[in-house]
Design an enzyme around this catalytic site. Structure first.
Site, PDB file in Angstrom:
ATOM      1  N   GLU A  20     -10.447   1.151   7.238  1.00 28.03           N
ATOM      2  CA  GLU A  20     -11.878   0.891   7.101  1.00 28.03           C
ATOM      3  C   GLU A  20     -12.534   0.749   8.473  1.00 28.03           C
ATOM      4  O   GLU A  20     -13.605   1.320   8.732  1.00 28.03           O
ATOM      5  CB  GLU A  20     -12.119  -0.380   6.276  1.00 28.03           C
ATOM      6  CG  GLU A  20     -11.625  -0.309   4.850  1.00 28.03           C
ATOM      7  CD  GLU A  20     -10.228  -0.879   4.680  1.00 28.03           C
ATOM      8  OE1 GLU A  20      -9.918  -1.313   3.558  1.00 28.03           O
ATOM      9  OE2 GLU A  20      -9.454  -0.880   5.661  1.00 28.03           O
ATOM     10  N   GLU A  65      -7.008 -15.652  -0.435  1.00 28.76           N
ATOM     11  CA  GLU A  65      -6.045 -14.778   0.216  1.00 28.76           C
ATOM     12  C   GLU A  65      -4.847 -15.573   0.723  1.00 28.76           C
ATOM     13  O   GLU A  65      -3.731 -15.067   0.772  1.00 28.76           O
ATOM     14  CB  GLU A  65      -6.700 -14.014   1.371  1.00 28.76           C
ATOM     15  CG  GLU A  65      -5.852 -12.857   1.890  1.00 28.76           C
ATOM     16  CD  GLU A  65      -6.625 -11.923   2.807  1.00 28.76           C
ATOM     17  OE1 GLU A  65      -7.119 -10.891   2.310  1.00 28.76           O
ATOM     18  OE2 GLU A  65      -6.733 -12.220   4.009  1.00 28.76           O
ATOM     19  N   LYS A  97      -4.166  -0.425  -0.739  1.00 30.02           N
ATOM     20  CA  LYS A  97      -4.422   0.433   0.425  1.00 30.02           C
ATOM     21  C   LYS A  97      -3.506   1.653   0.421  1.00 30.02           C
ATOM     22  O   LYS A  97      -3.926   2.772   0.731  1.00 30.02           O
ATOM     23  CB  LYS A  97      -4.217  -0.368   1.715  1.00 30.02           C
ATOM     24  CG  LYS A  97      -5.314  -1.368   2.024  1.00 30.02           C
ATOM     25  CD  LYS A  97      -5.089  -1.970   3.394  1.00 30.02           C
ATOM     26  CE  LYS A  97      -6.235  -2.878   3.788  1.00 30.02           C
ATOM     27  NZ  LYS A  97      -6.080  -3.412   5.157  1.00 30.02           N
ATOM     28  N   LYS A 121      -6.519  -5.757  15.067  1.00 26.67           N
ATOM     29  CA  LYS A 121      -5.309  -6.124  15.804  1.00 26.67           C
ATOM     30  C   LYS A 121      -4.483  -4.882  16.140  1.00 26.67           C
ATOM     31  O   LYS A 121      -4.040  -4.705  17.270  1.00 26.67           O
ATOM     32  CB  LYS A 121      -4.484  -7.122  14.997  1.00 26.67           C
ATOM     33  CG  LYS A 121      -3.244  -7.625  15.730  1.00 26.67           C
ATOM     34  CD  LYS A 121      -2.509  -8.692  14.919  1.00 26.67           C
ATOM     35  CE  LYS A 121      -3.236 -10.005  14.911  1.00 26.67           C
ATOM     36  NZ  LYS A 121      -2.446 -11.097  14.302  1.00 26.67           N
ATOM     37  N   GLY A 170      -5.450 -13.373  10.626  1.00 27.82           N
ATOM     38  CA  GLY A 170      -6.793 -12.804  10.597  1.00 27.82           C
ATOM     39  C   GLY A 170      -7.858 -13.754  10.107  1.00 27.82           C
ATOM     40  O   GLY A 170      -8.918 -13.900  10.723  1.00 27.82           O
ATOM     41  N   ARG A 171      -7.616 -14.435   8.989  1.00 22.80           N
ATOM     42  CA  ARG A 171      -8.651 -15.313   8.429  1.00 22.80           C
ATOM     43  C   ARG A 171      -8.730 -16.654   9.149  1.00 22.80           C
ATOM     44  O   ARG A 171      -9.539 -17.505   8.786  1.00 22.80           O
ATOM     45  CB  ARG A 171      -8.428 -15.486   6.936  1.00 22.80           C
ATOM     46  CG  ARG A 171      -7.049 -15.954   6.542  1.00 22.80           C
ATOM     47  CD  ARG A 171      -6.816 -15.811   5.035  1.00 22.80           C
ATOM     48  NE  ARG A 171      -5.440 -16.079   4.649  1.00 22.80           N
ATOM     49  CZ  ARG A 171      -4.464 -15.178   4.689  1.00 22.80           C
ATOM     50  NH1 ARG A 171      -4.708 -13.955   5.116  1.00 22.80           N
ATOM     51  NH2 ARG A 171      -3.242 -15.493   4.308  1.00 22.80           N
TER      52      ARG A 171
END
Length: 547
Positions: A213, A354, A513, A207, A268-269
């Site tokens: 990653e 999540e 992260k 996005k 996202g998911r």
């Protein structure tokens, strides 16, 4: 909103706990010949969900549905199809249901119907897929595309990868799909080793176009391509993007017209229905991608318009509340009896854990009750030879969900009969087990001595009385898979509403992260590091010594 544990009907449910646990599943079925028909629920003509082997009764079902109404679940479901701010910590709506609405439908957000935007982007995806499938889109040297490599992570990887793997029997467009997500270069290397640079298309899904990653893998893939063609202009023929950051996409070397968009109101998911699903459409063909969307939309309509007492996603979520918050069962096992669904448990891990792995409610207060379960699983029959021993005789009770299909995509009827027989037998064994008397009778029939029977019998007794759900579809196809995925999306959403948590953020992912960003520099420096805790400093020193 009053906390779940303070709701009068939740308190009432606690009064049922001892009674429901005292009655075995065997006794329930013996006393009620109609139990299966009362607790097996239909979705259209192609899906059935059997909840008869759960530790609940009609009285518990009624109380759970009334609890859902008390907690305003009806208005929350309505908001899922229009103006909402469910992801309030990020100031975003959650409107993934709009991604699978048909032309002419309406999902209004901030006064704008977003469905036309969705179909504009779907039309762009269709046109692009047609160019690849017809051979109009070509790589350097004029080669047609035979492989697509999706580079993303999290929701930009796991959903599309799961669907492509699941629908392998429907891939007839001559396109092989590969997925790269891990920061470990081994995954990228293994994919690049089997594809031809002149015939490979990379889809970079991010996005923000800044995800570490994803961009690390994307830059390495670009370098690999340039090593093969030695022409930066060829990047435009081999890379497209799914993003919202046009400037970063263009700086990477991708043409703006080859950037496909999705929106801030798509989590996202929950995004495989959007342009994030481009690898699905390339591998299967756009018509089958549309069938996937149609199946999900049909489940959306079921959620939206079906009374709670027959509403399958709502009932599955309510059973989770019952199992987790009343009966104290903290784990859910997902066991698809379909080889191509081997990534489905991993997908559901992300979707649920999540989303609902939260310890703070929607008003920022610490939660004093359990929320998201530990979700795990494996395909049958493999799981039977791995961990089903614990399910049958272990000290922990794990509610199981079995997923099966009456018809197979392959012409191996004996295999499929045995596969389904194993699925049905596992649910049966979990529910009813085998008591001491049955074990002793079987051992005696084998000719065992009284002494041997007394020694062996305790090890072969299975108490049963372990809850499970069975989801049975008529066949495995894109439409039914779309419905199945949406079913679990909605189960997750309803759970979050009842726990009063935000199912659409994931702040717990961020800390690691940020710490990793500091550690990258420390690993690049051969000197002694003392800026972390003693364990981290010690491990850094050992890595540097071995390196």
């Amino acid at each position: 909103m009053t906390s779940l544990h303070q709701q009068p009907r939740f308190v009432a449910l606690q009064e049922f706990k001892r009674r429901e646990q005292a009655m075995s599943l065997a006794a329930r079925f013996a006393e009620d010949p109609e139990r299966f028909s009362r607790f097996c629920f239909a979705f259209g003509s192609h899906l059935r969900v059997d909840l008869s082997r759960q530790h609940w009764s009609s009285e518990v079902q009624v109380l759970l549905c009334e609890l859902a109404r008390d907690m305003k679940l009806g208005p929350a479901i309505a908001a899922l199809f229009g103006d909402n701010l469910f992801n309030h910590t990020e100031g975003r709506a959650a409107l993934h249901t709009a991604l699978r609405m048909p032309v002419g439908a309406s999902a209004v957000l901030d006064g704008v119907n977003v469905v036309p935007q969705v179909h504009v982007e779907l039309a762009r995806l269709r046109a692009f897929c047609d160019r690849v499938h017809t051979g109009e889109w070509r790589g350097f040297g004029g080669q047609s595309i035979t492989d697509v490599v999706n580079i993303g992570i999290g929701g930009s990887d796991l959903g599309p990868a799961m669907v492509v793997e699941a629908l392998a029997p429907y891939q007839d467009k001559g396109i092989r799909a590969h997925f790269v997500s891990n920061m470990d270069g081994a995954q990228l290397a293994s994919v690049l080793a089997v594809v031809d640079p002149a015939r490979t298309l990379f889809v970079i899904s991010s996005k923000t176009f800044t995800t570490d990653e994803t961009m690390t893998n994307a830059r390495a893939a670009r370098a690999w391509l340039l090593a093969a063609c030695n022409d930066p202009a060829q990047v435009k023929k081999h890379f497209v993007a799914v993003s919202t950051n046009a400037a970063a996409v263009q700086a990477f070397g991708i043409s703006p017209e080859h950037m496909f968009e999705f929106w801030s109101w798509v989590g996202g998911r929950f995004s495989l229905w959007s342009a994030i699903g481009l690898p699905i459409a390339l591998a299967l063909g756009f018509e089958r991608f549309e069938q996937l969307l149609a199946g999900a939309h049909e489940m959306d309509e079921h959620l939206r318009h079906t009374p709670f007492e027959q509403n399958i996603p709502v009932l599955l979520a309510l059973l989770s509340i019952w199992n987790i918050n009343v009966l104290g069962l903290q784990s859910e096992g997902i066991f698809p009896y379909s080889h191509h669904l081997k990534r489905f448990p991993a997908y559901l891990q992300q979707l649920n854990m999540e989303s609902n792995g939260k310890g703070v409610n929607n008003t920022g207060e610490k939660i004093t009750h359990n929320t998201g379960p530990i979700v795990w699983g494996e395909v049958g029959t493999n799981g039977q030879h791995a961990f089903f021993q614990l399910l049958h005789q272990g000290s922990q009770v794990v509610p199981a969900e079995f997923i099966g299909f009456a018809r197979s995509c392959y012409d191996y009827p004996e295999h499929h009969r045995k596969l389904l027989a194993n699925m049905l037998a596992q649910a049966q064994a979990l529910a009813f087990g085998k008591d001491r008397q049955q074990v002793e009778a079987e051992l005696a029939a084998e000719g065992q001595s009284a002494e041997a029977i007394a020694k062996l019998a305790p090890y072969k007794v299975m108490d049963g009385n372990r809850p499970s759900t069975t989801i049975l579809c008529d066949e495995f196809n894109p439409h039914n898979l779309g419905a199945l995925i949406a079913l679990y999306e909605h189960k997750t959403f309803v759970q979050g509403m009842l726990w009063n948590i935000n199912s659409f953020d994931q702040w717990g992912v961020e800390l690691g992260k940020k710490l990793a960003a500091r550690l990258i520099d420390d690993l690049a420096d051969d000197g002694v590091t003392t800026s972390h805790d003693s364990a981290t400093n010690g491990l850094l020193a050992q890595i540097k010594a071995w390196r």
